[in-house]
Write a protein that holds these residues in place. Sequence first.
Motif, PDB file in Angstrom:
ATOM      1  N   GLN A   1       2.825   1.855   7.499  1.00  0.00           N
ATOM      2  CA  GLN A   1       2.529   1.455   6.131  1.00  0.00           C
ATOM      3  C   GLN A   1       1.344   0.480   6.140  1.00  0.00           C
ATOM      4  O   GLN A   1       1.215  -0.336   7.055  1.00  0.00           O
ATOM      5  CB  GLN A   1       3.731   0.758   5.503  1.00  0.00           C
ATOM      6  CG  GLN A   1       5.079   1.313   5.928  1.00  0.00           C
ATOM      7  CD  GLN A   1       5.386   2.698   5.362  1.00  0.00           C
ATOM      8  OE1 GLN A   1       5.489   2.876   4.163  1.00  0.00           O
ATOM      9  NE2 GLN A   1       5.520   3.680   6.243  1.00  0.00           N
ATOM     10  N   ALA A   2       0.521   0.565   5.109  1.00  0.00           N
ATOM     11  CA  ALA A   2      -0.633  -0.334   4.989  1.00  0.00           C
ATOM     12  C   ALA A   2      -0.687  -0.900   3.573  1.00  0.00           C
ATOM     13  O   ALA A   2      -0.149  -0.318   2.631  1.00  0.00           O
ATOM     14  CB  ALA A   2      -1.926   0.410   5.309  1.00  0.00           C
ATOM     15  N   ASP A   3      -1.321  -2.038   3.422  1.00  0.00           N
ATOM     16  CA  ASP A   3      -1.493  -2.625   2.093  1.00  0.00           C
ATOM     17  C   ASP A   3      -2.329  -1.715   1.203  1.00  0.00           C
ATOM     18  O   ASP A   3      -3.124  -0.898   1.679  1.00  0.00           O
ATOM     19  CB  ASP A   3      -2.181  -3.995   2.194  1.00  0.00           C
ATOM     20  CG  ASP A   3      -1.237  -5.073   2.702  1.00  0.00           C
ATOM     21  OD1 ASP A   3      -0.016  -4.820   2.753  1.00  0.00           O
ATOM     22  OD2 ASP A   3      -1.723  -6.165   3.064  1.00  0.00           O
ATOM     23  N   ASP A   4      -2.171  -1.897  -0.123  1.00  0.00           N
ATOM     24  CA  ASP A   4      -2.902  -1.068  -1.084  1.00  0.00           C
ATOM     25  C   ASP A   4      -4.406  -1.128  -0.869  1.00  0.00           C
ATOM     26  O   ASP A   4      -5.109  -0.137  -1.060  1.00  0.00           O
ATOM     27  CB  ASP A   4      -2.587  -1.521  -2.515  1.00  0.00           C
ATOM     28  CG  ASP A   4      -1.166  -1.157  -2.936  1.00  0.00           C
ATOM     29  OD1 ASP A   4      -0.652  -0.165  -2.417  1.00  0.00           O
ATOM     30  OD2 ASP A   4      -0.597  -1.876  -3.776  1.00  0.00           O
ATOM     31  N   ASP A   5      -4.923  -2.300  -0.470  1.00  0.00           N
ATOM     32  CA  ASP A   5      -6.371  -2.467  -0.332  1.00  0.00           C
ATOM     33  C   ASP A   5      -6.973  -1.628   0.794  1.00  0.00           C
ATOM     34  O   ASP A   5      -8.181  -1.362   0.789  1.00  0.00           O
ATOM     35  CB  ASP A   5      -6.703  -3.940  -0.070  1.00  0.00           C
ATOM     36  CG  ASP A   5      -6.307  -4.842  -1.228  1.00  0.00           C
ATOM     37  OD1 ASP A   5      -6.429  -4.384  -2.372  1.00  0.00           O
ATOM     38  OD2 ASP A   5      -5.867  -5.974  -0.980  1.00  0.00           O
TER      39      ASP A   5
END
Length: 392
Positions: A242-246
């Motif tokens: 998972q990664a941040d929205d940015d």
Amino acid sequence: MKTKTTILLVLVSTFTFAQTVRDSITFDPQKQQNAAQSILSGNYGKSVIVGAYGELTYNQPESKNGELDVQRLVLLFGYKFNDKTQFVTEVEFEHVEEVYIEQAFVNYSLASNVSLRGGLMLVPFGIINEFHEPTTFNGVERPSVDNVIVPTTWREIGFGIAGRFNNLSLGYQAYVFNGFKSTSFDGQGGVNGVLKGSNALRGGRQKGIQSTIDSPTLSVKFDYYGFPGLRLGLSGYFGDTQADDDVEDIDGANIGISMVGLDMRYAYQRFTARGQYVYGSLSGTDSYNDLTGNDLGSALQGWYLEGAYNLLPTSKQQRLFAFVRYEQYDTHAETAGLLTRNDAYNRNDLTTGLSYHIAPGVVFKGDYQFRNNALSGSKVDNRLNFGIGVWF
């Protein structure tokens, strides 16, 4: 005033009499329970159940100062709403200064062989991640395979089913979880990567702390117990990080993970043995390393074998196990792109020592570890360890 006193007495009585004794000197792997299983099966008609486990350790690396540590103290609580619905939680204090919630989930029994579960739970992979109470394993420290390859204690938020089919001697678990976190935006136009070559996935555990999720992962485990004294496990974990929205749409922000594991536990009279093998394939690591500047390998694997013998007669309640464990673990089993394999990440440990169980739930441990890696000319400090473990 009388009313308040009466209520207080009722609460104290409930808290006191709801406690149960956990016999951690049950070394038959077919009868062993971990803390959560013990809570779920140990209410005996009471609503509230409490317990704890903890360990104090002393580690003395060769030619360096030793370290004394209250490594962890975990408080266990369970509540039984009715015959079908229970709640389990573990509150962990690490190194006397950090507080975590290790588990917090609801268990709903649909039938005798199936339960629904939801909340913060242990990922069912291998042995130690589920059975890490200090009286249930030999050695002051958990096996390195269950630290570097399987990132124990590995827990995430999810839901799924668990149960067993006794006619088939088969237990099962299947959950959907949030995954490991891989990257985040550093606020200055760059990207931070939390996964790296030395300990692979460990830095990506989200532990239920404001966890990011954009693609759920699947975790499954099967346990077979059809032969006396033997328990076999098959684990699997599949999904993306998972990664941040940015940053989630940037090439290399996420990787794919496919991990499988086999484990074995056996007990016969005064002899016990266990072993484990884990292999993980990581896809997209070349792009991930290009983006983050890290050195994450594209495959990791590890295994260990352990044998132990009780030096005291079986008629005694106390147990004194002499044990030896050999393990090999490599977080650069394969590399992708231009990344060169780092032989320092190909490691092995030989651990031998004693576990003295002086009473059900209390163990004194001592061991010596011969540690090495495959890098030519490298020297890894051997280590002497002592510890005290409790579970009740």
